[in-house]
Design a protein around this motif. Sequence first.
Motif, PDB file in Angstrom:
ATOM      1  N   UNK A 179       6.640  15.724   4.923  1.00  0.00           N
ATOM      2  CA  UNK A 179       6.884  14.374   5.377  1.00  0.00           C
ATOM      3  C   UNK A 179       7.789  13.624   4.411  1.00  0.00           C
ATOM      4  N   UNK A 180       8.289  12.480   4.874  1.00  0.00           N
ATOM      5  CA  UNK A 180       9.137  11.647   4.034  1.00  0.00           C
ATOM      6  C   UNK A 180       8.343  11.136   2.842  1.00  0.00           C
ATOM      7  N   UNK A 181       8.988  11.149   1.682  1.00  0.00           N
ATOM      8  CA  UNK A 181       8.348  10.658   0.475  1.00  0.00           C
ATOM      9  C   UNK A 181       9.369  10.489  -0.616  1.00  0.00           C
ATOM     10  N   UNK A 182       8.901  10.211  -1.810  1.00  0.00           N
ATOM     11  CA  UNK A 182       9.788  10.024  -2.954  1.00  0.00           C
ATOM     12  C   UNK A 182      10.676  11.246  -3.172  1.00  0.00           C
ATOM     13  N   UNK A 183      10.106  12.442  -2.991  1.00  0.00           N
ATOM     14  CA  UNK A 183      10.863  13.667  -3.240  1.00  0.00           C
ATOM     15  C   UNK A 183      12.040  13.838  -2.286  1.00  0.00           C
ATOM     16  N   UNK A 184      12.007  13.145  -1.146  1.00  0.00           N
ATOM     17  CA  UNK A 184      13.116  13.227  -0.198  1.00  0.00           C
ATOM     18  C   UNK A 184      14.396  12.640  -0.770  1.00  0.00           C
ATOM     19  N   UNK A 185      14.257  11.795  -1.794  1.00  0.00           N
ATOM     20  CA  UNK A 185      15.409  11.095  -2.356  1.00  0.00           C
ATOM     21  C   UNK A 185      15.702  11.492  -3.796  1.00  0.00           C
ATOM     22  N   UNK A 186      15.022  12.501  -4.303  1.00  0.00           N
ATOM     23  CA  UNK A 186      15.201  12.936  -5.684  1.00  0.00           C
ATOM     24  C   UNK A 186      15.821  14.322  -5.751  1.00  0.00           C
ATOM     25  N   UNK A 187      16.651  14.528  -6.769  1.00  0.00           N
ATOM     26  CA  UNK A 187      17.212  15.847  -7.059  1.00  0.00           C
ATOM     27  C   UNK A 187      16.669  16.316  -8.404  1.00  0.00           C
ATOM     28  N   UNK A 188      16.384  17.583  -8.458  1.00  0.00           N
ATOM     29  CA  UNK A 188      15.963  18.178  -9.728  1.00  0.00           C
ATOM     30  C   UNK A 188      17.199  18.675 -10.474  1.00  0.00           C
ATOM     31  N   UNK A 216      -2.329   3.248   5.544  1.00  0.00           N
ATOM     32  CA  UNK A 216      -3.073   4.186   4.709  1.00  0.00           C
ATOM     33  C   UNK A 216      -2.506   4.275   3.301  1.00  0.00           C
ATOM     34  N   UNK A 217      -1.208   4.012   3.155  1.00  0.00           N
ATOM     35  CA  UNK A 217      -0.525   4.230   1.885  1.00  0.00           C
ATOM     36  C   UNK A 217       0.274   5.513   1.885  1.00  0.00           C
ATOM     37  N   UNK A 276       9.492  -0.106   6.683  1.00  0.00           N
ATOM     38  CA  UNK A 276       8.651  -0.024   5.489  1.00  0.00           C
ATOM     39  C   UNK A 276       8.603   1.403   4.966  1.00  0.00           C
ATOM     40  N   UNK A 277       8.348   2.351   5.841  1.00  0.00           N
ATOM     41  CA  UNK A 277       8.171   3.743   5.411  1.00  0.00           C
ATOM     42  C   UNK A 277       9.447   4.310   4.790  1.00  0.00           C
ATOM     43  N   UNK A 278      10.580   4.049   5.397  1.00  0.00           N
ATOM     44  CA  UNK A 278      11.855   4.554   4.880  1.00  0.00           C
ATOM     45  C   UNK A 278      12.264   3.844   3.601  1.00  0.00           C
ATOM     46  N   UNK A 279      12.247   2.524   3.645  1.00  0.00           N
ATOM     47  CA  UNK A 279      12.803   1.740   2.547  1.00  0.00           C
ATOM     48  C   UNK A 279      11.955   1.862   1.283  1.00  0.00           C
ATOM     49  N   UNK A 280      10.647   1.720   1.411  1.00  0.00           N
ATOM     50  CA  UNK A 280       9.796   1.734   0.223  1.00  0.00           C
ATOM     51  C   UNK A 280       9.891   3.079  -0.496  1.00  0.00           C
ATOM     52  N   UNK A 290       0.833  -1.209   0.000  1.00  0.00           N
ATOM     53  CA  UNK A 290       0.000   0.000   0.000  1.00  0.00           C
ATOM     54  C   UNK A 290       0.867   1.260   0.000  1.00  0.00           C
ATOM     55  N   UNK A 291       1.967   1.232   0.774  1.00  0.00           N
ATOM     56  CA  UNK A 291       2.879   2.377   0.791  1.00  0.00           C
ATOM     57  C   UNK A 291       3.535   2.540  -0.581  1.00  0.00           C
ATOM     58  N   UNK A 292       3.888   1.432  -1.202  1.00  0.00           N
ATOM     59  CA  UNK A 292       4.501   1.502  -2.531  1.00  0.00           C
ATOM     60  C   UNK A 292       3.522   2.132  -3.535  1.00  0.00           C
ATOM     61  N   UNK A 293       2.270   1.720  -3.483  1.00  0.00           N
ATOM     62  CA  UNK A 293       1.267   2.276  -4.386  1.00  0.00           C
ATOM     63  C   UNK A 293       1.104   3.777  -4.165  1.00  0.00           C
ATOM     64  N   UNK A 294       1.034   4.182  -2.901  1.00  0.00           N
ATOM     65  CA  UNK A 294       0.890   5.605  -2.595  1.00  0.00           C
ATOM     66  C   UNK A 294       2.094   6.418  -3.041  1.00  0.00           C
ATOM     67  N   UNK A 295       3.280   5.849  -2.929  1.00  0.00           N
ATOM     68  CA  UNK A 295       4.484   6.596  -3.274  1.00  0.00           C
ATOM     69  C   UNK A 295       4.772   6.603  -4.773  1.00  0.00           C
ATOM     70  N   UNK A 296       4.359   5.575  -5.478  1.00  0.00           N
ATOM     71  CA  UNK A 296       4.534   5.606  -6.934  1.00  0.00           C
ATOM     72  C   UNK A 296       3.771   6.776  -7.558  1.00  0.00           C
ATOM     73  N   UNK A 297       2.664   7.154  -6.918  1.00  0.00           N
ATOM     74  CA  UNK A 297       1.889   8.298  -7.417  1.00  0.00           C
ATOM     75  C   UNK A 297       2.610   9.621  -7.198  1.00  0.00           C
TER      76      UNK A 297
END
Length: 592
Positions: free
Chosen positions: A545-554, A528-529, A294-298, A245-252
Amino acid sequence: MPVERETPAPRGPRRIRVVGAAGSGKTHLARESAAILGVPRLELDAVFWAEDWTLRDVAEAREQVQEFLAAHPDGWVIDGNWRSRLDGMLEPGSPGGADVTVWSRVRRTHRGAGVRPAVGAGRGAGVAQRTDRDAVTLTEAGPALTTLGVVPLIARIDLRGRRLSARELRAVVPRAELDVEAATSAVEPILADVRERGGAALRDYAERFDGVRPEHVRVPAQELERALASLDPALRDALTTSAARVRQGHEAQLPPARTTRIAPGAVVRQRWVPVRRVGLYVPGGLALYPSSVVMNVVAAQVAGVEALAVASPPQKENGGLPDPGVLAACALLGVDEVYAVGGAQAIAMFAYGATGSEDVDGEVLCEPVDVVTGPGNVYVAAAKRAVRGVVGIDAEAGPTEIAILADAGADPDHVAADLVSQAEHDPNAAAVLVTDSPELADAVDDALEARVSATKHSERVRAALGGPQSAVVLVDDLESGLDVVDAYAAEHLEIQTIDAAERAERVHNAGAVFVGPYSPVSLGDYLAGSNHVLPTGGCAHFASGLGVMSFLKSVQVIEYTREALAEVTPALSVLADAEDLPAHGEAARART
């Protein structure tokens, strides 16, 4: 106008007698109790002893006590023993007697000259005192009285009839008394030591703070496999569901690459590039958190990070390895680089890397990372603040917080259950209810009494609810309530109002917003996802909050043709000359 923190009208015992051995702290306990209850206090030493430390006539002393009782029938606090001389007049059940007798059992060792104090100063005064570390300390009366049902579990702040600015609201909302700056001074030597001595320092701090010296700082692969193999099947299924569920939420959350044609032959592309290596911290203090794995790794995996390292404190009962649930979660998600390191020393290891100190470590125990994420206590938050700039961090995610904006239609048992669910994390956890309904506030008080008494971690919950970081805030209306929760900037914000979805859209400052009666914070903690690693301590004013953007650079990619450059070179030269940087213009003109 200053805003005072208020305690609601107490219920339960109002006539309290405090007894205990000399130096046990009964005078302090009685003074604090009387202040909390708002009732007068009588010290029996001042009644039975005269100014010259001779005993008063018993009949005269009893008359003084009787006069005090008659003058204050609605409540009082009386401290001192003198049972043989009182002839039962203060005993519970006697006419006008105490509702309850409280024993102050603080053990003290006394040293010093033994100077006799003034009458009324408390028999422990006049000598230097040290409270034994393992004593039951009652330096604050609030928790003791709360347990007795004398005062409500949670204080109130009444803002009705007051219009406060944003600055004033930030000053008055309840906050934990955690000083990250002070903690920084405590962690800086740890950071420097780990940077210098590597694995040897990590083992020393594990022995000092965790009570165990791990043989393997990096967890062997077979231990990860063993933990996964022995994981309870129901917990494995729950973690698998959570991860999906976390993976699905974060892929978005993944942003698309974009190409913008500024003009013919002039192109700017926006790329999103993951950092190469991250350090993910999973706390392991009063509670253990495989869900934080789960939250950090995914989130990092969805972002495309190549190398993930996890650190979690060594557990003495697990032979110096992290919690088996944490290890199993790592193995379940395919993480094989896991360290038995906790606290500020883990943040130092991630930021600076660590050399090996034992043969099992190799020459390099841990390579430095690009980004450090994960929640922790105030020392973890201070360490992350100290290394920011050496590495990126997500936010200062410290002790958990919940704020609830609720109206008269909210279910008080739901509200109480959610406050308790976050208070059980930590005595420093914050629980805040903001409401325009005094009736709801009273009903929540009642519901809290029942739930706190029944919950597993009752003592921890009482400490959290009774601390300065927790309160019920009364406001004139929900518009004012929105102002309060925006000023508070909670890690978790629940909206339990008749128009919850509309109000949630108007919230500016919160780590995560939970809408309606069927979206409790505990849902976000696990399934919740969304992500449960969120900014605390007001950091939601500026952090996410922690999310995909925490690990991405523009990364912007600029590509112009000769003709496109020639078109803008005149304007470029004007701007360069205006800033007295003529070589800038020359670099463009050399190409055209």
